[in-house]
Scaffold this active site. Structure first.
Site, mmCIF file in Angstrom:
data_model
loop_
_atom_site.group_PDB
_atom_site.id
_atom_site.type_symbol
_atom_site.label_atom_id
_atom_site.label_comp_id
_atom_site.label_asym_id
_atom_site.label_seq_id
_atom_site.Cartn_x
_atom_site.Cartn_y
_atom_site.Cartn_z
ATOM 1 C CB SER A 44 -0.899 -0.021 1.359
ATOM 2 O OG SER A 44 -1.485 -1.112 1.520
ATOM 3 C CE1 TYR A 133 -1.434 -5.563 3.909
ATOM 4 C CE2 TYR A 133 -0.891 -4.778 1.943
ATOM 5 C CZ TYR A 133 -1.338 -4.409 2.786
ATOM 6 O OH TYR A 133 -1.291 -2.973 3.315
ATOM 7 C CE LYS A 161 1.352 -5.659 5.160
ATOM 8 N NZ LYS A 161 0.836 -4.514 5.902
ATOM 9 C CB THR A 163 -2.610 -4.721 8.296
ATOM 10 O OG1 THR A 163 -1.370 -5.150 7.879
ATOM 11 C CG2 THR A 163 -2.656 -3.194 8.583
ATOM 12 C CD GLU A 188 -1.274 2.778 13.908
ATOM 13 O OE1 GLU A 188 -0.387 2.333 13.383
ATOM 14 O OE2 GLU A 188 -2.276 3.195 13.212
ATOM 15 C CB SER A 204 3.759 3.169 6.215
ATOM 16 O OG SER A 204 3.167 3.551 7.109
#
Ligand code: SI3
Length: 288
Positions: A44, A133, A161, A163, A188, A204
């Site tokens: 991304s 992902y 991954k 997320t 975070e 990122s």
């Protein structure tokens, strides 16, 4: 394949063309300054869904050429066009990438059988191992423990991954699949995920905050949670400021302040206003 991977940015010029030198500088900064363990290419953060197949190939080539064998490389090849995904999987395999990764297919409401078929099709012709992902907030695709388990039955699928802010599912996955690789995807939440014993993270903000991320991860692994929490706090102060100002644009401008020509984002993403450019520079001054 364990460790911290930067979700690599790509440098584009004002017309949206790849700036090869800028991209090489971003790669070098990540290896030499941020000291991450690997790079996640064309995710991304690399604005992958805004560029052509030829541009994706060009980026894979430049990054491999710049990195050599210095750090591990994961190539995100996922695409709504499964033929493109297969072509890219073959392409990066030939280039010598260490692993491939593919986002769950999105936009259309694919059922689980279709998602499974997508992954098996991508892997048909290649021996390279694959990391799923999963990013439900952007794709709308949420999978449960059993569905991850079904995908993991393909031995070439070696991990995910992850997320998502679902720490219950993350703990269940960790417990059920101790031999699969799990990477945390939200920077975070790195400390919380590390406590659950993830194998690494892909993010990122590591483009500019890789050192702190590595500290959080290694401190958590050695049980030094109070120290890790302090660094996560500073990291989250930084991430809040970045998110408020514009995620990829702000990271690019922060890199620019370090002499790295990270360039512009591609349309339809918009550029920072003059005020936000100044803000990005002040964030860099405060945290870098
Ligand atoms: O593929 C990728 O570029 C990523 O790894 C993305 C990564 O999960 C990031 N998510 C997005 C949507 O960019 C996070 O690192 C995220 O930017 C960060 O946690 C701030 O919210």
């Amino acid at each position: 394949m364990k460790g911290l991977y930067t979700a690599l940015m790509c440098s584009f010029d004002e017309q949206g063309n790849i700036n090869e030198q800028g991209l090489r500088e971003i790669v070098r900064y990540n290896i030499e300054v941020s000291e991450v363990d690997g790079l996640y290419v064309n995710g991304s953060t690399g604005e992958n869904f805004l560029i052509s197949t030829e541009q994706k190939k060009q980026i894979f080539e430049i990054v491999k050429d710049e990195v050599g064998d210095r750090v591990k490389l994961m190539a995100q090849v996922g695409s709504l066009n499964v033929d493109e995904a297969s072509e890219l999987a073959q392409f990066v395999t030939d280039l010598g990438y260490d692993a491939i990764s593919a986002v769950t297919p999105f936009y259309y409401k694919f059922d689980f059988e279709e998602i499974k078929d997508y992954y098996n099709t991508i892997l048909e012709g290649v021996d390279t191992k694959l990391i799923i992902y999963s990013i439900p907030a952007l794709t709308g695709v949420s999978m449960n423990l059993e569905q991850f388990g079904e995908l993991f039955e393909n031995e070439k699928i070696i991990g995910v991954k992850f997320t998502a802010p679902d720490f219950y599912l993350l703990e269940r996955l960790r417990h059920a699949y101790p031999d699969k690789l799990i990477y945390s995807g939200f920077d975070e939440m790195l400390l919380s995920a590390s406590v659950l014993n993830v194998d690494g993270a892909i993010g990122s903000t590591f483009n500019v905050n890789g050192k702190r991320a590595k500290q959080i991860f290694t401190l958590a692994q050695s049980g030094r949670i109070d120290e890790a929490r302090e660094i996560q706090k500073v990291t989250n102060d930084l991430i809040s400021e970045i998110l408020e100002n514009g995620l990829y644009q702000t990271i690019k401008e922060m890199l620019e302040t370090q002499g790295v020509h990270a360039g512009y984002v591609r349309k339809p993403m918009k550029r920072l206003s003059e005020e936000k450019l100044l803000k990005a520079r002040s964030i860099a001054e405060k945290y870098l």
